[in-house]
Design a protein around this motif. Structure first.
Motif, short mmCIF file in Angstrom:
data_model
loop_
_atom_site.label_atom_id
_atom_site.label_comp_id
_atom_site.label_asym_id
_atom_site.label_seq_id
_atom_site.Cartn_x
_atom_site.Cartn_y
_atom_site.Cartn_z
N SER A 1 -4.79 45.36 18.77
CA SER A 1 -4.78 44.58 20.01
C SER A 1 -6.03 43.74 20.19
CB SER A 1 -4.59 45.51 21.21
OG SER A 1 -5.59 46.50 21.25
N SER A 2 -7.04 43.94 19.34
CA SER A 2 -8.27 43.16 19.46
C SER A 2 -9.09 43.27 18.19
CB SER A 2 -9.11 43.64 20.67
OG SER A 2 -9.54 44.98 20.46
N GLY A 3 -10.17 42.50 18.11
CA GLY A 3 -11.14 42.63 17.03
C GLY A 3 -10.57 42.48 15.64
N LEU A 4 -11.03 43.35 14.74
CA LEU A 4 -10.64 43.28 13.33
C LEU A 4 -9.14 43.48 13.16
CD1 LEU A 4 -11.51 43.05 10.35
CD2 LEU A 4 -11.88 45.53 10.38
N GLY A 5 -8.55 44.41 13.91
CA GLY A 5 -7.13 44.67 13.79
C GLY A 5 -6.30 43.45 14.15
N ALA A 6 -6.69 42.74 15.21
CA ALA A 6 -5.97 41.53 15.61
C ALA A 6 -6.14 40.43 14.56
CB ALA A 6 -6.47 41.05 16.97
N GLY B 1 -21.90 44.71 12.22
CA GLY B 1 -22.29 43.46 12.85
C GLY B 1 -21.17 42.45 13.04
N MET B 2 -20.09 42.86 13.73
CA MET B 2 -19.02 41.93 14.05
C MET B 2 -19.11 41.53 15.52
SD MET B 2 -15.43 42.97 12.26
CE MET B 2 -15.50 44.68 12.76
N PHE C 1 -23.82 37.57 14.38
CA PHE C 1 -22.88 38.50 13.75
C PHE C 1 -21.70 37.73 13.15
CE2 PHE C 1 -23.81 42.65 16.29
CZ PHE C 1 -25.16 42.51 15.99
N MET C 2 -21.06 38.32 12.16
CA MET C 2 -19.86 37.72 11.61
C MET C 2 -18.71 37.87 12.60
SD MET C 2 -19.01 40.55 8.69
CE MET C 2 -19.24 42.31 9.04
N THR C 3 -17.75 36.96 12.53
CA THR C 3 -16.58 37.06 13.39
C THR C 3 -15.59 38.05 12.79
OG1 THR C 3 -15.38 35.29 12.26
CG2 THR C 3 -16.88 34.64 14.05
N ALA C 4 -14.66 38.49 13.63
CA ALA C 4 -13.61 39.38 13.13
C ALA C 4 -12.77 38.67 12.08
CB ALA C 4 -12.74 39.85 14.29
N THR C 5 -12.59 37.37 12.24
CA THR C 5 -11.82 36.59 11.27
C THR C 5 -12.50 36.60 9.91
OG1 THR C 5 -10.93 35.16 13.01
CG2 THR C 5 -10.88 34.30 10.75
N GLU C 6 -13.82 36.45 9.90
CA GLU C 6 -14.57 36.48 8.64
C GLU C 6 -14.47 37.86 7.99
OE1 GLU C 6 -18.30 33.44 9.18
OE2 GLU C 6 -18.30 35.24 10.43
N THR D 1 -18.17 48.07 1.85
CA THR D 1 -19.15 47.80 2.90
C THR D 1 -19.18 46.30 3.15
OG1 THR D 1 -20.52 49.71 2.27
CG2 THR D 1 -21.56 47.99 3.61
N ILE D 2 -19.01 45.91 4.40
CA ILE D 2 -19.02 44.50 4.78
C ILE D 2 -20.20 44.27 5.69
CG2 ILE D 2 -17.72 42.61 5.82
CD1 ILE D 2 -15.17 44.22 5.30
N ASN D 3 -21.25 43.68 5.17
CA ASN D 3 -22.46 43.45 5.96
C ASN D 3 -22.53 42.01 6.45
OD1 ASN D 3 -23.96 45.92 6.00
ND2 ASN D 3 -24.27 45.69 3.79
N ARG D 4 -23.14 41.84 7.60
CA ARG D 4 -23.37 40.49 8.11
C ARG D 4 -24.55 39.86 7.36
NH1 ARG D 4 -27.47 40.46 12.33
NH2 ARG D 4 -28.11 42.59 12.84
N GLY D 5 -24.54 38.56 7.27
CA GLY D 5 -25.58 37.87 6.53
C GLY D 5 -26.85 37.69 7.32
#
Length: 225
Positions: A8-13, A177-178, A195-200, A221-225
């Motif tokens: 319903s939100s964030g990474l899942g959406a 860091g999303m 922070f990276m976006t959920a889309t990224e 592991t997905i780290n922000r740049g």
């Protein structure tokens, strides 16, 4: 069929939008029917035809069972994104909020994985459990959040041993860091502009989940740049 929790939100959406755009058949779930409807509204009519929604509280075993009973065949993948955050010095955290944190992150993961293993351990189902970099290292003012994420990590690693000879695979994902609505209810005032976006994050995760006939990436592991 791909099942996405916390959709319903964030990474899942974001994952829902990207998989739907690639013509995948999806079952998405979250606690809020309205938020799920909002995600559906972001899709084209063609994409919507491939997506089913079902509101559920994954902290309730009966609702978890009902969710997967909606499937007529085993899913190809289950991406478990559901969770919440709660931060601050431990002495300022309330017992009620701590219990909610445990339920939303740990209890839901236990019940989802329990249901999946009981139903599909003999099937080629890939289960992706999204945690946080908080499951990899301690962080000040995130003690209880780290505690529940470390517990989920222990759950996943232990179940991998139980499933050693099973076609079911467990993949652990550690994003950090999303910039999502997660922070608005976490109690932590933080600037997420870098922070990276959920889309990224969703795009990177989808790419990492591509498997070959004889191999797959087990920990991401997905780290922000």
């Amino acid at each position: 069929m791909i099942v996405i929790t916390g959709a319903s939100s964030g990474l899942g959406a974001a994952l829902t939008q990207q998989y739907a755009a690639e013509d995948h058949t999806l079952l998405i779930t979250g606690r809020s029917e309205q938020k799920l409807a909002d995600v559906m509204a972001s899709l084209t009519p063609f994409e919507q035809a491939k997506v089913q929604t079902h509101a559920a509280d994954l902290c309730v075993a009966e609702e978890v069972s009902d969710l997967f009973s909606r499937l007529s065949t085993p899913p190809s993948s289950v991406i478990h994104c559901a969770g919440s955050g709660y931060f601050g010095p431990i002495e300022q955290q309330t017992p009620q909020a701590i219990n909610q944190l445990i339920n939303n992150n740990l209890t839901s993961s236990i019940l989802v994985l329990r249901e999946l293993v009981s139903r599909y351990r003999d099937h080629k189902v890939t289960v992706i459990v999204v945690m946080s970099t908080a499951a990899q290292a301690g962080k000040a003012n995130e003690s209880t959040y780290c505690a529940v994420k470390w517990a989920v990590k222990g759950l996943v690693e232990s179940l991998r041993l139980e499933l050693k000879d099973s076609p079911m695979k467990l993949i652990a994902v550690y994003p950090g860091g999303m910039a999502t609505d997660f922070w608005q209810t976490s109690g932590k005032d933080i600037n997420t502009s870098s922070f990276m976006t959920a889309t990224e994050a969703a795009a990177m995760l989808k790419q990492a989940l591509i498997a070959t006939e004889h191999g797959y990436v087990s920990d991401i592991t997905i780290n922000r740049g």
